[in-house]
Structure formats: C-alpha cells, structure tokens
Design an enzyme around this catalytic site. Structure first.
Site, mmCIF file in Angstrom:
data_model
loop_
_atom_site.group_PDB
_atom_site.id
_atom_site.type_symbol
_atom_site.label_atom_id
_atom_site.label_comp_id
_atom_site.label_asym_id
_atom_site.label_seq_id
_atom_site.Cartn_x
_atom_site.Cartn_y
_atom_site.Cartn_z
ATOM 1 N N GLY A 81 0.872 -1.351 0.116
ATOM 2 C CA GLY A 81 -0.179 -0.013 -0.113
ATOM 3 C C GLY A 81 0.988 1.308 -0.118
ATOM 4 O O GLY A 81 0.269 2.366 0.339
ATOM 5 N N SER A 82 2.142 1.330 -0.736
ATOM 6 C CA SER A 82 2.811 2.482 -0.424
ATOM 7 C C SER A 82 2.113 3.486 -1.499
ATOM 8 O O SER A 82 2.067 4.784 -1.052
ATOM 9 C CB SER A 82 4.159 2.241 -0.848
ATOM 10 O OG SER A 82 4.633 1.975 -2.213
ATOM 11 N N ASN A 83 1.619 3.106 -2.493
ATOM 12 C CA ASN A 83 1.074 4.104 -3.254
ATOM 13 C C ASN A 83 -0.386 4.819 -2.645
ATOM 14 O O ASN A 83 -0.886 5.823 -2.903
ATOM 15 C CB ASN A 83 0.499 3.631 -4.945
ATOM 16 C CG ASN A 83 1.683 3.397 -5.827
ATOM 17 O OD1 ASN A 83 2.058 4.634 -6.301
ATOM 18 N ND2 ASN A 83 2.060 2.423 -6.028
ATOM 19 N N ARG A 114 -15.123 -14.482 -10.012
ATOM 20 C CA ARG A 114 -14.755 -13.331 -10.009
ATOM 21 C C ARG A 114 -15.979 -12.265 -10.039
ATOM 22 O O ARG A 114 -15.757 -11.235 -9.325
ATOM 23 C CB ARG A 114 -13.996 -13.140 -11.503
ATOM 24 C CG ARG A 114 -13.514 -11.498 -11.746
ATOM 25 C CD ARG A 114 -12.588 -11.728 -13.003
ATOM 26 N NE ARG A 114 -11.614 -12.521 -13.090
ATOM 27 C CZ ARG A 114 -10.399 -12.284 -12.429
ATOM 28 N NH1 ARG A 114 -10.302 -11.608 -11.732
ATOM 29 N NH2 ARG A 114 -9.531 -13.340 -12.671
ATOM 30 N N LEU A 144 -10.319 -6.868 -13.119
ATOM 31 C CA LEU A 144 -11.516 -6.561 -13.041
ATOM 32 C C LEU A 144 -12.503 -7.153 -13.996
ATOM 33 O O LEU A 144 -12.098 -7.096 -15.308
ATOM 34 C CB LEU A 144 -11.631 -4.974 -13.047
ATOM 35 C CG LEU A 144 -10.978 -3.995 -12.158
ATOM 36 C CD1 LEU A 144 -11.417 -2.815 -12.132
ATOM 37 C CD2 LEU A 144 -10.957 -4.666 -10.478
ATOM 38 N N ASN A 164 -5.716 2.933 -12.589
ATOM 39 C CA ASN A 164 -4.518 1.936 -12.300
ATOM 40 C C ASN A 164 -3.115 2.669 -12.581
ATOM 41 O O ASN A 164 -2.978 3.620 -13.269
ATOM 42 C CB ASN A 164 -4.880 0.916 -13.203
ATOM 43 C CG ASN A 164 -3.600 -0.372 -12.650
ATOM 44 O OD1 ASN A 164 -3.545 -0.568 -11.622
ATOM 45 N ND2 ASN A 164 -3.225 -0.820 -13.604
ATOM 46 N N HIS A 198 0.802 1.340 -13.012
ATOM 47 C CA HIS A 198 1.540 0.261 -13.726
ATOM 48 C C HIS A 198 3.033 0.616 -13.739
ATOM 49 O O HIS A 198 3.635 1.613 -14.221
ATOM 50 C CB HIS A 198 0.925 -0.452 -15.071
ATOM 51 C CG HIS A 198 1.835 -1.677 -15.429
ATOM 52 N ND1 HIS A 198 1.450 -2.800 -14.840
ATOM 53 C CD2 HIS A 198 2.636 -1.719 -16.253
ATOM 54 C CE1 HIS A 198 2.020 -3.420 -15.445
ATOM 55 N NE2 HIS A 198 2.898 -3.106 -16.138
ATOM 56 N N GLU A 249 6.377 6.640 -8.842
ATOM 57 C CA GLU A 249 4.668 6.239 -9.047
ATOM 58 C C GLU A 249 4.208 7.158 -7.724
ATOM 59 O O GLU A 249 3.104 7.736 -8.057
ATOM 60 C CB GLU A 249 4.587 4.741 -8.346
ATOM 61 C CG GLU A 249 5.165 3.930 -9.256
ATOM 62 C CD GLU A 249 4.750 2.272 -9.052
ATOM 63 O OE1 GLU A 249 3.796 2.195 -8.710
ATOM 64 O OE2 GLU A 249 5.805 1.637 -9.311
HETATM 65 C C1 GAR Z 1 3.368 -0.792 -7.423
HETATM 66 O O1 GAR Z 1 4.711 -0.828 -7.932
HETATM 67 C C2 GAR Z 1 2.412 -0.816 -8.597
HETATM 68 O O2 GAR Z 1 2.740 -0.219 -9.568
HETATM 69 C C3 GAR Z 1 2.296 -2.377 -8.993
HETATM 70 O O3 GAR Z 1 2.308 -2.748 -7.819
HETATM 71 C C4 GAR Z 1 2.962 -2.096 -6.725
HETATM 72 C C5 GAR Z 1 2.290 -1.873 -5.640
HETATM 73 O O4 GAR Z 1 3.004 -1.484 -4.557
HETATM 74 N N1 GAR Z 1 1.225 -2.517 -9.623
HETATM 75 C C6 GAR Z 1 1.132 -3.445 -10.992
HETATM 76 O O5 GAR Z 1 2.000 -4.078 -11.152
HETATM 77 C C7 GAR Z 1 -0.245 -3.649 -11.544
HETATM 78 N N2 GAR Z 1 -0.265 -4.293 -12.715
HETATM 79 P P1 GAR Z 1 2.326 -0.729 -3.540
HETATM 80 O O6 GAR Z 1 1.361 -1.630 -2.646
HETATM 81 O O7 GAR Z 1 3.465 -0.321 -2.414
HETATM 82 O O8 GAR Z 1 1.448 0.464 -3.788
#
Ligand code: GAR
Length: 211
Positions: free
Chosen positions: A18-20, A71, A99, A113, A115, A180
């Site tokens: 969950g850092s984002n 799903r 999704l 999203n 990526h 990000e």
């Molecule tokens: C992030 O690097 C995000 O871009 C990636 O997962 C990580 C989540 O990190 N997402 C994907 O690869 C989606 N296809 P976080 O939990 O620290 O935010």
C-alpha cells in the site's frame, strides 16, 4: 479540505503493502489532491498490509476476500461496497486482480490504475523484471484509465526512469516506485479537475492545464 461536504470521494483498492495508497493519502491530507477525501480503502486479501495502514490512519478499510470465490461474485460485492461509501473515482493501487467487465462498467472512465512500466511496454506481472530482461534503457510508470483489457486503457500520465547498468530488479523497482508516488496523486488531481477530454486513445488536457 478533505472534510468538505463537496469533497470528491476516492476508493482505493489494494492487495499488498500500500505505498501508493499512502502517497495518495498524504497528497489528500496536504491538499495536493484538492477537494478530495478517501472514502474507502479495500483489499481482496485480508493480510494486505495496506489495510492495517489505512486503519491506523483512521480511514474506512474493508476486506472483500477473493479466495475461493468466482470473479463475478467477488467484484459484485466490491462494487456494492464502493457504492455504499459513495465512491466516485476508484484508484487501483497495487490491486493484483483483473476487474470483470461489470466492475469496469459500474464506474465508466472512473477507474484509474498505476503500472510500473511505460505502457504499452511490459504489461502484466513483474514489469520491472521484464524491462531489465528485455534490456530497456528507459522505463517508468503509467497511470491510466482502466478498460476491459489488461493494462490497456487511456494513459493519463507517465514518468520515466533511466535503467542503470548496475540495476537489479529491486533497485529499478525502488526508483520507479519513487516516481509512482509522484505520478499517482498528480494524475488523480488532474482527473478530478475534469479539465480534460478523451479523444480516441488520447487524454487531452484542457488548455489551462497544459504546461
Ligand atoms: C506498484 O509498483 C504498482 O505499480 C504495482 O504494484 C506495486 C504496488 O505497490 N502494480 C502493478 O504491477 C499492477 N499491474 P504498493 O502496494 O506499495 O503501492
């Protein structure tokens, strides 16, 4: 600002650390995503550390466990929770689950999203490793609208990161992650501003927003 009655309600979906999500929460608290609040943080896995982080910040956090369910049923419940919390814009933040079309249709052009590559290069899992193995010299991250194909919708914002000769997957991932954390709040603010239009595959900022 986040307490305003007119604040725009964000739903954050995550599966992991969950850092984002935390970068978005910090940006909301600092007013860098104006007039917004986090209405719900939800995960598809009970053990997602991002859920504990949300709770410790006093944010509404719920788990809709995906394991052992189809799903369609899982997504229907997730959509129900998002609607129950009045969510207007859904932000996938490390939500490692495709999704269903009915989920995407429930929030038309209102799911984002992030990526960790410059799409359309390296969609899917392990994007940073894919970039290294391919020998890319530049990678980065992409914030895009979600459509019914994997890592495919209209691009809102990208930030680039140089791939260095000494990089391994961890080092490259860490530098992309820094970008990000800048890109996602900025993209959310842009989308919430409404000052854009979508022309085919192109996100076109209104003149005032162009730099
Ligand atoms: C992030 O690097 C995000 O871009 C990636 O997962 C990580 C989540 O990190 N997402 C994907 O690869 C989606 N296809 P976080 O939990 O620290 O935010």
């Amino acid at each position: 600002m986040s307490e305003s009655a007119a604040a725009r309600r964000l739903g954050i979906l995550l599966s992991g650390r969950g850092s984002n999500f935390l970068a978005i929460a910090d940006a909301v608290a600092a007013g860098r995503i104006p007039n917004a609040e986090i209405a719900l943080v939800a995960a598809n896995r009970g053990e997602a550390p991002g859920i504990a982080a949300a709770r410790s910040r006093g944010l509404p956090a719920e788990v809709v466990e995906a394991k052992g369910r189809g799903r369609a049923a899982h997504d229907a419940e997730m959509v129900e929770r998002l609607h129950a919390h009045g969510v207007e814009l859904v932000c996938l933040a490390g939500y490692m689950r495709l999704l269903s079309p009915s989920f995407v249709q429930a929030f038309p052009n209102h799911i984002l999203n992030i990526h960790p590559s410059l799409l359309p290069a390296f969609p899917g899992l392990d994007a940073q490793r894919q970039a290294l193995e391919y020998g890319a010299l530049v990678s980065g991250c992409t914030v895009h609208f979600v459509d019914d194909q994997l890592d495919h919708g209209v691009i809102v914002l990208q930030r680039t990161v140089e791939v260095l000769p000494a990089d391994d997957e961890a080092a490259l991932s860490a530098r992309i992650l820094e970008q990000e954390h800048l890109a996602y709040p900025e993209a959310i603010a842009r989308v919430l501003s409404g000052k854009y239009r979508i022309a085919g595959r192109r996100y076109v900022a209104a003149p005032a927003e162009r730099s």
